[in-house]
Enzyme design. Structure first.
Site, PDB file in Angstrom:
ATOM      1  N   GLU A   1       0.860  -1.197   0.000  1.00 10.47           N
ATOM      2  CA  GLU A   1       0.000   0.000   0.000  1.00 10.47           C
ATOM      3  C   GLU A   1       0.900   1.253   0.000  1.00 10.47           C
ATOM      4  OE1 GLU A   1      -1.601   0.763   3.919  1.00 10.47           O
ATOM      5  OE2 GLU A   1      -3.376   1.769   3.116  1.00 10.47           O
TER       6      GLU A   1
ATOM      7  N   ASN B   1      -6.943   6.042  -1.837  1.00  6.84           N
ATOM      8  CA  ASN B   1      -5.851   5.117  -1.543  1.00  6.84           C
ATOM      9  C   ASN B   1      -6.041   3.956  -2.528  1.00  6.84           C
ATOM     10  OD1 ASN B   1      -4.072   3.279  -0.412  1.00  6.84           O
ATOM     11  ND2 ASN B   1      -4.535   3.887   1.686  1.00  6.84           N
TER      12      ASN B   1
ATOM     13  N   LYS C   1      -9.313   1.730  -2.085  1.00 10.07           N
ATOM     14  CA  LYS C   1      -9.546   1.193  -0.734  1.00 10.07           C
ATOM     15  C   LYS C   1     -10.948   1.533  -0.231  1.00 10.07           C
ATOM     16  CE  LYS C   1      -7.128   1.291   3.780  1.00 10.07           C
ATOM     17  NZ  LYS C   1      -5.856   1.745   4.392  1.00 10.07           N
TER      18      LYS C   1
ATOM     19  N   GLU D   1      -5.807   8.844   7.711  1.00 14.65           N
ATOM     20  CA  GLU D   1      -6.300   8.382   6.403  1.00 14.65           C
ATOM     21  C   GLU D   1      -7.660   8.987   6.078  1.00 14.65           C
ATOM     22  OE1 GLU D   1      -5.716   4.499   4.629  1.00 14.65           O
ATOM     23  OE2 GLU D   1      -4.875   3.861   6.534  1.00 14.65           O
TER      24      GLU D   1
ATOM     25  N   CYS E   1      -4.875  -2.956   2.835  1.00 14.31           N
ATOM     26  CA  CYS E   1      -4.632  -2.862   4.272  1.00 14.31           C
ATOM     27  C   CYS E   1      -5.858  -3.124   5.138  1.00 14.31           C
ATOM     28  CB  CYS E   1      -3.970  -1.527   4.615  1.00 14.31           C
ATOM     29  SG  CYS E   1      -3.220  -1.612   6.259  1.00 14.31           S
TER      30      CYS E   1
ATOM     31  N   ASN F   1       0.228  -1.093   5.320  1.00 18.19           N
ATOM     32  CA  ASN F   1       1.103  -0.357   6.250  1.00 18.19           C
ATOM     33  C   ASN F   1       0.404  -0.432   7.596  1.00 18.19           C
ATOM     34  OD1 ASN F   1       3.232   1.810   4.838  1.00 18.19           O
ATOM     35  ND2 ASN F   1       1.496   1.324   3.513  1.00 18.19           N
TER      36      ASN F   1
HETATM   37  N1  CDV Z   1      -3.036   1.420   6.492  1.00 18.26           N
HETATM   38  C1  CDV Z   1      -4.006   0.875   7.261  1.00 18.26           C
HETATM   39  O1  CDV Z   1      -5.130   0.697   6.818  1.00 18.26           O
HETATM   40  N2  CDV Z   1      -3.661   0.573   8.528  1.00 18.26           N
HETATM   41  C2  CDV Z   1      -4.652   0.074   9.437  1.00 18.26           C
HETATM   42  C3  CDV Z   1      -4.457   0.670  10.805  1.00 18.26           C
HETATM   43  C4  CDV Z   1      -5.786   0.811  11.512  1.00 18.26           C
HETATM   44  C5  CDV Z   1      -3.510   0.028  11.675  1.00 18.26           C
HETATM   45  C6  CDV Z   1      -4.700  -1.447   9.474  1.00 18.26           C
HETATM   46  O2  CDV Z   1      -5.815  -1.973   9.539  1.00 18.26           O
HETATM   47  O3  CDV Z   1      -3.666  -2.119   9.444  1.00 18.26           O
END
Ligand code: CDV
Length: 318
Positions: free
Chosen positions: A47, A107, A124, A143, A169, A194
């Site tokens: 990501e 995203n 996303k 975000e 993610c 991430n």
């Molecule tokens: N980049 C993300 O979406 N990170 C989220 C946060 C909440 C830690 C995740 O779900 O991993």
């Protein structure tokens, strides 16, 4: 003849705030080359692979953050990755921040074929974090300030002889993500992430970050009879420790390859697509065993609209 794709997860270590796009793209080109040397036909990058994970910083006004977004793909700085992919005949999934011509911010990930043509785009769906600067956090997760939720949901594409879906993610934590793609016959789900190890709203989850990461993806793979290939940007990036543990997960729910470091690293596995049917045609034969008439609440529209669930308009500055 079995249907199989050799897939690589190309994990990235940290990307510094001041690392140039051309430097990051050179790292991606190197990883793609390593994957191609190992026979990979498809490479999954993380990501927001082209930048530091910038939602950890509050930049106001938002227009001053435009340099973190791509307004064209490929653009002048990302084109070398597309050229190398075409030369090596490798497809790829690449996550990045997208700024559209009419001002929307997503995203996003693109799915690129072995001739370096973009064949699908995913934005996303589940946007985590918060909308405004929160002083109590050691670092931000903005975000919801930087991105709108993707409006298109989870599509499945015919790609390299497989039914391929994408998620980014936080999407991986939601069972609906997998099931919506499972209902379209998905055989291979690609994901970039991430994930800061410290979760400010509930630090008791910090010690479980790695467990939860694999728990949700192994369950999603098994319950839908699909491969999942998930790639991290891990390591200590600008002082924030982020989970690595990129993984390739079989339809059995077993992890068949896992990154060992929290740096740039390629892992590879042969994904036997026919293995999906072991689950899709037995325990998870949806036609035969699902009871959608009992699941109405799951897809029922909420009484409040998405916009009503956001923070009040006056507390936002776009
Ligand atoms: N980049 C993300 O979406 N990170 C989220 C946060 C909440 C830690 C995740 O779900 O991993």
């Amino acid at each position: 003849m079995t249907r199989s794709i050799r897939v690589a997860a190309a994990q990235l270590g940290p990307v510094a705030r001041d690392e140039s796009r051309s430097s990051v793209v050179a790292r991606l080109v190197g990883l793609l080359g390593s994957a191609a040397d190992r026979g990979a036909e498809l490479v999954v990058f993380p990501e927001l692979a082209l930048t530091s994970f910038f939602p950890r910083w509050w930049v106001d006004p938002l227009s001053e953050a435009d340099h973190w977004y791509e307004s064209e793909m490929p653009g002048p700085q990302t084109r070398p990755l597309f050229e190398e992919a075409a030369r090596r005949k490798v497809g790829f999934f690449l996550g990045y921040a997208e700024l559209t011509g009419d001002g929307h911010r997503y995203n996003t990930a693109v799915l690129v074929d072995r001739e370096a043509r973009i064949v699908a785009k995913f934005r996303k769906v589940h946007i985590p974090g918060h909308e405004r600067f929160e002083a109590r956090r050691p670092f931000q997760h903005l975000e919801r300030y930087y991105f709108e939720p993707g409006p298109d949901g989870f599509e499945v594409h015919d790609f390299l002889g497989a039914k391929v879906g994408m998620m980014i993610c936080n999407d991986r934590r939601w069972p609906e993500t997998y099931r919506v793609m499972g209902l379209q016959g998905v055989e291979l789900i690609l994901c970039g992430y991430n994930t800061p190890v410290h979760y400010a709203p509930d630090p008791s989850q910090d010690a479980l970050a790695g467990f939860h990461n694999h728990l949700v993806m192994q369950a999603g793979a098994y319950q839908n009879g699909t491969w999942v290939v998930a790639t991290a940007k891990g390591g200590i990036e600008e002082g924030v420790d982020s989970l690595a543990q990129s993984a390739i997960i079989a339809p059995s729910g077993q992890i068949v390859a896992q990154a060992l470091t929290n740096a740039d690293e390629v892992i590879v596995a042969d994904c036997d697509l026919d293995w999906c049917d072991n689950y899709k045609k037995t325990l998870f034969d949806f036609e035969r065993y699902r009871r959608p008439e009992c699941y109405g609440l799951i897809a029922a529209a909420p009484e409040r609209t998405h916009d009503e669930r956001q923070q009040p308009e006056e507390s936002r500055s776009r």
